[in-house]
Design a protein around this motif. Structure first.
Motif, short mmCIF file in Angstrom:
data_model
loop_
_atom_site.label_atom_id
_atom_site.label_comp_id
_atom_site.label_asym_id
_atom_site.label_seq_id
_atom_site.Cartn_x
_atom_site.Cartn_y
_atom_site.Cartn_z
N VAL A 41 6.27 7.12 -3.53
CA VAL A 41 6.51 5.72 -3.22
C VAL A 41 8.01 5.48 -3.18
N ASP A 42 8.41 4.59 -2.29
CA ASP A 42 9.81 4.18 -2.18
C ASP A 42 9.79 2.70 -1.82
N ALA A 99 9.57 -4.28 0.68
CA ALA A 99 9.31 -3.27 1.71
C ALA A 99 8.96 -1.98 0.99
N LEU A 100 7.99 -1.24 1.53
CA LEU A 100 7.47 -0.09 0.79
C LEU A 100 7.10 1.04 1.74
N ILE A 101 7.40 2.27 1.31
CA ILE A 101 6.94 3.49 1.99
C ILE A 101 6.06 4.25 1.00
N ALA A 102 4.86 4.57 1.40
CA ALA A 102 3.93 5.31 0.54
C ALA A 102 3.58 6.64 1.20
N TYR A 120 6.37 5.25 -14.66
CA TYR A 120 5.75 5.81 -13.46
C TYR A 120 4.65 4.89 -12.92
N ALA A 121 3.82 4.37 -13.82
CA ALA A 121 2.63 3.65 -13.39
C ALA A 121 2.90 2.21 -12.98
N HIS A 122 4.01 1.62 -13.45
CA HIS A 122 4.26 0.22 -13.14
C HIS A 122 5.57 0.01 -12.38
N THR A 123 6.64 0.69 -12.79
CA THR A 123 7.88 0.55 -12.02
C THR A 123 7.70 1.19 -10.65
N LEU A 124 7.23 2.44 -10.62
CA LEU A 124 6.90 3.07 -9.34
C LEU A 124 5.57 2.56 -8.81
N GLY A 125 4.61 2.38 -9.72
CA GLY A 125 3.30 1.88 -9.30
C GLY A 125 2.30 2.97 -8.98
#
Length: 540
Positions: A476-477, A487-490, A434-439
């Motif tokens: 997060v995506d 590219a990121l959606i938060a 959760y904390a690193h792959t997703l961030g």
């Protein structure tokens, strides 16, 4: 002859079976439950020890009969039914899953289906063992609230489910079970085993701190703080010049390594003192915080003098000693890179494989990431060769195994005296996913302030997920473009400040918000965007 038929329900679960049957009056059916099969296709029950895991039903003969037990539960994927004269219908057995009411609040998915299965295994292991108390296993004659298992898994548990109420209640059991001498027990409620054990008794400081980090509720700390102080006094009294004895369970079920128990015990002594000092600080008890901080300094100095060499090697020279020393800040700054080097050398010397046991495995990946070796963390996570997280996934596991070697092609099943196939401790890597792959990381307790910083690796090209915090949905995506950019959606909840950390570069920001609504900071290694609530899209 009566038929013996086995049903595969496809998922190792906790609960019972619902029986649907049409059979003559007096037909006696026996249902036996198991997690896994023998090589010949029969159910494997040797690991149940004295637990029967058996239901019996006698048919009335009155048409379709539907029955399920009320006052029992089993751990199982397979149900063997004996007593039928004819081939049963496919829907004769239905698995009914039970568990405490802890709503699911976390979602994780990525481009690697093996990691998605690992996350599913972690979730199902938690679902099946969080039944009234956080049990070690749901199938054999044990099912106890082992404290060491709970403390290493608590951060992962708080990502998957809303466990504030569940674990706060369990902390009441833990404090109730504390001895007059200040020792926390090995299991809570206290019905077996011992007390005062390194890494097990420390659940009394580690679990409340993990809950405070997840939910930001100071009352959890206030309720347990007196018991935490009694535990610290016990540790100080039962140490020799602040070094804990060579006693306890050690790094339980480590594979191919043997960590000295005094080193492990002293490391956890320091950790408990550190968390007690932090708790006092949060509660505004500054004099007590300073006193515990001074004790922490003394324990750390004792640890360094007894166990740490000038070249950064630590007594035992196992992955565990380096992981704990780095995770718990027990080393001076100049020795941290050296200790990290020893850790990485050991991992790489084993072919990118781990050797950690129950009470250190949850710190392994976070330590590697914290000290700049995200690459090694990823190689460990996606490793399929034994021992590894994905070894059991490769061999069809649907929950986390108790042992790294619970079953291997070469040796078959491990010691049936202790070989559960539903044990959540080794699933403590979920926190890192959760904390690193997703961030998704809290920078203030309770997620009032957050950092969103995915760290891709391991061939993963996209990941998406969310966490339902006390403020709302944090999500997060992200995905890597064809040229390797991100590219990121938060999604940031109302009232929350977020720091979004991206690879270096220039990004278009949507919505087209006024510049005053966000702040962009750039350095050679990354781009940082500070934002408020809303959905934010970043396109390179």
């Amino acid at each position: 002859a009566k038929r013996i038929v086995s049903f595969d329900l496809g998922q190792n679960m906790v609960g019972h079976a619902r029986l649907r049957v049409r059979a003559p009056e007096g037909t006696k059916l026996t249902m036996r439950f198991a997690e896994i099969l023998n090589p010949d296709g029969t159910i494997y029950t040797t690991n149940l020890r004295s637990a029967r895991q058996t239901d019996e039903y006698t048919c009335s003969g009155n048409g379709l009969e539907v029955w399920e037990p009320t006052f029992t539960f089993h751990g199982f994927r397979y149900v063997e039914v004996t007593g039928l004269d004819e081939r049963p219908a496919a829907d004769m057995i239905e698995g009914v899953v039970i568990g405490s009411d802890i709503p699911k609040i976390g979602e994780f998915e990525c481009s690697d289906p093996r990691l998605n299965q690992l996350q599913s295994n972690i979730f199902w292991g938690q679902r099946g063992n969080f039944v009234s108390v956080p049990t070690d296993c749901p199938q054999r004659d044990e099912r106890l609230g082992w404290t060491g298992d709970a403390q290493i898994f608590a951060p992962t548990a708080a990502f998957n489910n809303q466990v504030g109420g569940f674990l706060t209640k369990w902390l009441v059991d833990l404090v109730d079970a504390q001895g007059a001498n200040g020792a926390f027990p090995d299991v809570a409620p206290r019905v077996a085993a011992g007390e005062g054990t390194a890494a097990w008794g420390d659940a009394g400081t580690i679990v409340p701190w993990a809950l405070y980090q997840a939910y930001g509720d100071k009352q959890i700390l206030a309720d347990v703080y007196p018991a935490m102080k009694r535990w610290i006094a016990y540790l100080e009294q039962h140490s020799n010049n602040l070094l804990r004895p060579e006693a306890g369970y050690g790094d339980w079920l480590a594979i191919g390594s043997n960590t000295p128990r005094d080193v492990l015990g002293t490391a956890f002594f320091a950790r408990s003192v550190q968390l007690t000092a932090e708790t006092a600080r949060v509660l505004g008890l500054l004099d007590e915080a300073r006193a515990h901080q001074m004790l922490w300094n003394r324990v750390v100095n004792a640890f360094r003098a007894a166990y740490v060499q000038p070249d950064g090697t630590i007594k035992g020279d196992t992955q565990t000693v380096y992981v704990l020393a780095l995770a718990f800040d027990l080393l001076p700054d100049n020795l941290r890179p050296l200790a990290l080097g020893h850790l990485v050398d050991d991992i790489e010397g084993r072919g990118d494989r781990l050797s950690t046991g129950f009470v250190s495995v949850g710190h392994l990946l976070p330590v590697l990431s914290r000290f700049g070796r995200e690459d090694v963390a990823w190689r460990l996570l996606v490793q399929e060769a034994f021992p590894s997280w994905l070894f059991s996934v490769k061999h069809g596991a649907t929950t986390i195994w108790e042992r790294w070697d619970g079953w291997t092609p070469e040796n078959g099943f491990q010691d049936p005296g202790m070989n559960s196939f539903n044990h959540y401790s080794f699933g403590s890597c979920g926190e890192w996913m959760y904390a690193h792959t997703l961030g998704l990381r809290a920078t203030q307790p309770g997620y009032r302030e957050v950092t969103i910083e995915p760290r891709p690796g391991g061939g993963v090209t996209w990941a998406r997920g969310n966490l339902r915090t006390g403020y709302g949905l944090l999500g997060v995506d992200w995905r890597l473009t064809d040229d390797g950019r991100m590219a990121l959606i938060a999604t940031v909840p109302v009232g929350v400040k977020a720091k979004i950390v991206l690879p270096p570069g220039t990004y278009s920001v949507t919505p087209d918000a006024p510049a005053s609504d966000y702040t962009v900071l750039r350095d050679p290694d990354r781009t940082i965007v500070e934002v408020g609530s809303g959905q934010w899209r970043f396109v390179p």
